[in-house]
Write an enzyme that holds these catalytic residues in place. Structure first.
Site, PDB file in Angstrom:
ATOM      1  N   LYS A  88      50.992  24.806  38.293  1.00  0.00           N
ATOM      2  CA  LYS A  88      50.594  24.371  36.937  1.00  0.00           C
ATOM      3  C   LYS A  88      50.088  22.917  36.987  1.00  0.00           C
ATOM      4  CE  LYS A  88      53.743  27.773  35.072  1.00  0.00           C
ATOM      5  NZ  LYS A  88      54.644  28.203  34.014  1.00  0.00           N
ATOM      6  N   GLY A 128      59.547  29.945  32.112  1.00  0.00           N
ATOM      7  CA  GLY A 128      60.085  28.598  31.969  1.00  0.00           C
ATOM      8  C   GLY A 128      61.328  28.503  31.094  1.00  0.00           C
ATOM      9  N   HIS A 153      46.650  33.615  32.370  1.00  0.00           N
ATOM     10  CA  HIS A 153      48.033  33.136  32.238  1.00  0.00           C
ATOM     11  C   HIS A 153      48.348  32.900  30.755  1.00  0.00           C
ATOM     12  CE1 HIS A 153      51.643  30.734  32.559  1.00  0.00           C
ATOM     13  NE2 HIS A 153      51.764  31.200  33.790  1.00  0.00           N
ATOM     14  N   GLU A 158      54.109  39.022  33.240  1.00  0.00           N
ATOM     15  CA  GLU A 158      54.839  37.804  32.909  1.00  0.00           C
ATOM     16  C   GLU A 158      55.218  37.819  31.426  1.00  0.00           C
ATOM     17  OE1 GLU A 158      54.116  34.508  35.938  1.00  0.00           O
ATOM     18  OE2 GLU A 158      52.668  34.238  34.332  1.00  0.00           O
TER      19      GLU A 158
HETATM   20  P1  PGA Z   1      58.330  29.950  35.689  1.00  0.00           P
HETATM   21  O1  PGA Z   1      56.753  30.171  35.476  1.00  0.00           O
HETATM   22  O2  PGA Z   1      58.667  30.490  37.060  1.00  0.00           O
HETATM   23  O3  PGA Z   1      58.520  28.466  35.600  1.00  0.00           O
HETATM   24  O4  PGA Z   1      59.030  30.699  34.609  1.00  0.00           O
HETATM   25  C1  PGA Z   1      56.140  31.349  35.899  1.00  0.00           C
HETATM   26  C2  PGA Z   1      54.684  31.341  35.523  1.00  0.00           C
HETATM   27  O5  PGA Z   1      54.330  30.816  34.463  1.00  0.00           O
HETATM   28  O6  PGA Z   1      53.831  31.853  36.268  1.00  0.00           O
END
Ligand code: PGA
Length: 250
Positions: free
Chosen positions: A12, A168, A90, A162
């Site tokens: 990110k 997150g 995403h 996802e």
């Molecule tokens: P995360 O993010 O592992 O921090 O939950 C995953 C993503 O957004 O691809």
């Protein structure tokens, strides 16, 4: 480990060039390649490391190849900087930047023209899940994002499931939940594209993956890998994850 479980790190908007290079210095030698998507600015520097066990990618591209699109970066530019794959659709881009399925579809077509591998993210919100709309939401995202994409072209695409409520938050979906969604997605792909494409396509999970909960995922037949955000930023937690996924040289 019998199955080819893929590990994809999505950094990110994190890591400057020195920070990215320091991570590469500390990353142990891997027995199987993993995927890492640094920020655009660190991509070229990471590519100079020339590690055959790391496949580098971008976190986004624009839907056109060049022109007057201030601030955007094209598929051939990221390829030029060392990317071999791109993450598209995403939920942070869908939610914060307003990207929709038809725009994502154009980007997928650009990425295919440049022979980049694609990780297409799909996922439902918490309210959609609570309203039992998860599978319908995911099918719509797949149908529209993959409009006019052939069964053959699907061989360049991985799907990342996802759930937005799991990203997150520390609140990962359970392995059983994910397995059942992935099974549904694979069935849908076999109906809409082909049985062969459905069998070959990698369906990954992303959302609060860590070194502990990844172990449950590896056991499931329809979970082919993990897309990792937070836990891929810190070398110790990431090394544990790749160790658990069987990617470290013994
Ligand atoms: P995360 O993010 O592992 O921090 O939950 C995953 C993503 O957004 O691809």
């Amino acid at each position: 480990m019998s199955k080819k479980f893929r590990i994809i790190a999505n950094w990110k908007m994190n890591k400057t060039i020195p920070e990215a290079l320091a991570f590469f210095e500390q990353l142990p030698k891997l027995s199987n390649p993993i995927y890492i998507a640094p920020a655009f600015t660190a991509l070229f520097a990471c590519a100079q490391k020339k590690r055959s066990d790391v496949i580098l990618g971008a976190q986004n591209i624009y839907s056109e190849i060049s022109g007057a699109y201030t601030g955007e970066v094209s598929a051939n530019m990221v390829k030029d900087a060392g990317a071999r794959f791109v993450i598209l659709g995403h939920s942070e881009r869908r939610q914060i930047l307003g990207e929709n399925n038809s725009f994502i579809n154009k980007k997928i077509k650009q990425a295919l023209l440049q022979d980049l591998e694609i990780i297409l993210c799909v996922g439902e919100t918490l309210s959609e899940r609570n309203a039992q709309q998860t599978v319908e939401v995911l099918k719509k995202q797949l149908t529209e994002s993959l409009f006019e994409i052939s069964s053959n072209q699907l061989s360049k695409i991985m799907i990342a499931y996802e759930p937005i409520w799991a990203i997150g938050t520390g609140n990962a979906a359970t392995a059983q939940m994910i397995q059942s969604i992935h099974f549904n997605l694979r069935t849908y792909i076999s109906q809409q594209w082909s049985q062969e494409a459905a069998e070959k396509i990698s369906i990954l999970y992303g959302g609060s993956i860590n070194a502990d909960n990844i172990l449950d995922l590896i056991e499931e037949p329809d979970i082919d890998g993990a897309l990792i955000g937070g836990a891929a930023l810190e070398i110790n937690s990431f090394t544990k994850i790749i160790q658990h996924a069987g990617k470290l040289t013994p």
